[in-house]
Design a protein around this motif. Structure first.
Motif, PDB file in Angstrom:
ATOM      1  N   GLY A 110      -4.683  -5.820  -3.650  1.00  0.00           N
ATOM      2  CA  GLY A 110      -4.397  -4.795  -4.637  1.00  0.00           C
ATOM      3  C   GLY A 110      -3.323  -5.225  -5.619  1.00  0.00           C
ATOM      4  N   ASN A 114      -3.915  -5.195  -9.648  1.00  0.00           N
ATOM      5  CA  ASN A 114      -3.069  -4.518 -10.624  1.00  0.00           C
ATOM      6  C   ASN A 114      -2.471  -5.505 -11.619  1.00  0.00           C
ATOM      7  N   HIS A 138       2.707  -0.348  -6.843  1.00  0.00           N
ATOM      8  CA  HIS A 138       1.548  -1.073  -7.362  1.00  0.00           C
ATOM      9  C   HIS A 138       1.474  -2.517  -6.888  1.00  0.00           C
ATOM     10  N   ALA A 144       3.527  -6.293 -11.203  1.00  0.00           N
ATOM     11  CA  ALA A 144       3.178  -5.130 -10.381  1.00  0.00           C
ATOM     12  C   ALA A 144       4.430  -4.457  -9.830  1.00  0.00           C
ATOM     13  N   ILE A 208      -0.351   3.233 -16.084  1.00  0.00           N
ATOM     14  CA  ILE A 208      -0.920   2.949 -14.771  1.00  0.00           C
ATOM     15  C   ILE A 208      -0.452   4.030 -13.805  1.00  0.00           C
ATOM     16  N   GLU A 210      -1.442   6.148  -9.821  1.00  0.00           N
ATOM     17  CA  GLU A 210      -2.228   6.380  -8.612  1.00  0.00           C
ATOM     18  C   GLU A 210      -2.624   7.860  -8.561  1.00  0.00           C
ATOM     19  N   ASP A 243      -5.081   3.301 -10.478  1.00  0.00           N
ATOM     20  CA  ASP A 243      -4.862   2.462  -9.302  1.00  0.00           C
ATOM     21  C   ASP A 243      -5.511   3.160  -8.106  1.00  0.00           C
ATOM     22  N   VAL A 245      -6.426   1.669  -5.252  1.00  0.00           N
ATOM     23  CA  VAL A 245      -6.328   0.785  -4.092  1.00  0.00           C
ATOM     24  C   VAL A 245      -6.388   1.574  -2.789  1.00  0.00           C
ATOM     25  N   THR A 270      -8.551  -0.208 -10.558  1.00  0.00           N
ATOM     26  CA  THR A 270      -8.293  -1.262  -9.583  1.00  0.00           C
ATOM     27  C   THR A 270      -8.665  -0.795  -8.189  1.00  0.00           C
TER      28      THR A 270
END
Length: 432
Positions: A110, A114, A138, A144, A208, A210, A243, A245, A270
């Motif tokens: 991951g 990223n 990240h 990251a 970016i 999550e 994100d 992941v 990602t």
């Protein structure tokens, strides 16, 4: 012996690599959702190697797919040659991503995924300015780590990017926590506009975020926040990187990807962890015009190799054939509802949160919102003593995290729930 292995570990591996538990364990075998340590003790696994063993352990369909590839004698060729397993998996992921005219680039983790997303976004926009979210994680590489908003995981203050920070979806503490869901969305969107006006030079490359913050303790904003952000981003031509992941592949139960709860489509997505079910497999998928904005040759030596993509194809096929997204919703509800009913009212439990089979319990000192990592650790150890493996996280280390394999059965969910409730009540000194 475990004690000898622990001493050897400490002698040759860096001290900043943590080990779980006061007495670390070595897992030597696994089947389904259960693992066995070197002492012969069996555990129900509610963490799955940090949400990575998504289908469970010793799954015949995955093992056989890998064995078929091994039998060819080809473990690695590099991406300078055509790899059938890679192309087939890329086709499946592109179709499932929801992104039009998608392209896929495979990596090993991951973090690398990223990093690749940041590479293409900054190239596409010709800017190194990035928007990131507080309490995020990240990855451990340079860029990251630069967009990771969690001090515990930020090993360096050096950063190749210029980063401006947005508020997270934390509902326990912080400036937006006391607002209703709708008010929080409005305030977060207003905050984004102010950040763009005051902290950037205007030509920001990407945001970016999550959908559910993994290391951050499964904190997540109200549904619809990303749509509010995306409207502002589109006004400025700023890309959106989801994100996924930890949230991808149906783990949230309600959707295949976490971003779908917000009614938007990212420019880049990602993925990692669960798709390999333990094999090193990750990547980024995005619109062709964005993902192809790399003005030089670039490739990943091991990314998308024949073995890992053979496993990935088998994992994705199994996931879809067994409708594990629906299982995550069904079984996750047993855990979430059970936890809220049994311990949600305790004054040491600030919140039971998450979606599907991505759940967290945040512990605080009674009477307020002060984090209680000591209690969290007692619960963590007590659950292990009861035969249940879980995870920890959160900005303050006070959140118990659960990300069981998506194949978890209802019976196993109730078994784990009972162990967890006993662990919480005993660690908090509450009578049974």
């Amino acid at each position: 012996m475990t004690d000898d292995l622990l001493a050897r570990h400490r002698a040759v591996l860096p001290s900043w690599m943590p080990l779980y538990y006061a007495e670390p364990i070595e897992l030597v075998s696994g089947s389904g959702r259960r693992v066995t340590d070197a002492q012969g003790r069996s555990y129900l696994d509610f963490f799955g190697g940090v949400l990575t063993n998504m289908i469970g352990y010793d799954i015949p369909e995955i093992r056989e797919a890998v064995e078929r590839q091994l039998a060819t004698g080809i473990v690695h060729t590099s991406t300078l040659y055509l790899i059938r397993q890679q192309v087939e998996l890329a086709e499946k992921i592109a179709q499932r991503s929801g992104i039009p005219d998608a392209r896929v680039f495979f990596t090993n983790s991951g973090t690398e995924a990223n990093e690749a997303a940041l590479l293409v976004a900054t190239n596409h926009r010709r800017s190194h300015q990035i928007l990131a979210v507080r309490n995020s994680y990240h990855g451990r590489s340079f860029a990251a780590m630069g967009v990771t908003g969690n001090r515990t995981w930020s090993a360096s203050g050096l950063n190749p990017l210029q980063v401006a920070w947005l508020h997270s979806g934390d509902r326990v503490r912080g400036l937006l926590a006391r607002l209703s869901a709708d008010e929080q969305v409005d305030a977060a969107v207003e905050d984004l506009r102010e950040v763009l006006a005051t902290q950037t030079a205007g030509d920001v490359a990407a945001l970016i975020a999550e959908p559910i913050q993994g290391v951050g303790g499964f904190v997540h904003p109200p549904d619809g926040l990303f749509a509010g952000w995306k409207k502002v981003l589109d006004e400025h031509g700023i890309l959106f990187i989801a994100d996924e992941v930890q949230t991808g592949w149906g783990r949230t139960g309600e959707h295949f990807w976490g971003y779908q709860a917000h009614g938007v489509t990212p420019d880049l997505l990602t993925f990692a962890k669960g798709i390999g079910n333990g094999f090193a497999l990750a990547g980024v998928v995005g619109r062709a015009d964005v993902l192809q904005a790399v003005p030089a040759i670039s490739f990943s030596t091991f990314g998308g190799n024949p073995i890992s993509t053979a496993a990935g194809n088998a994992v994705l096929d199994y996931l879809i054939a067994h409708d594990l997204q629906a299982n995550a919703a069904r079984v996750g509800a047993i855990l979430a509802d059970g936890l809220r009913s049994a311990v949600g009212g305790l004054d040491c439990v600030a919140e039971v949160r998450g979606k599907g089979l991505m759940l967290g319990v945040e512990f605080v000192r009674p009477g307020g919102s002060e984090p209680d990592p000591a209690l969290t650790n007692r619960v963590f150890e007590a659950a292990r003593d009861g035969g249940l493996l879980t995870g920890k996280g959160g900005l303050h280390g006070n959140v118990l995290r659960m990300g069981p394999p998506l194949t978890l059965t209802e019976e196993e969910a109730r078994e784990g729930l009972a162990i967890l409730v006993d662990a919480i009540r005993s660690a908090a000194g509450v009578a049974a």
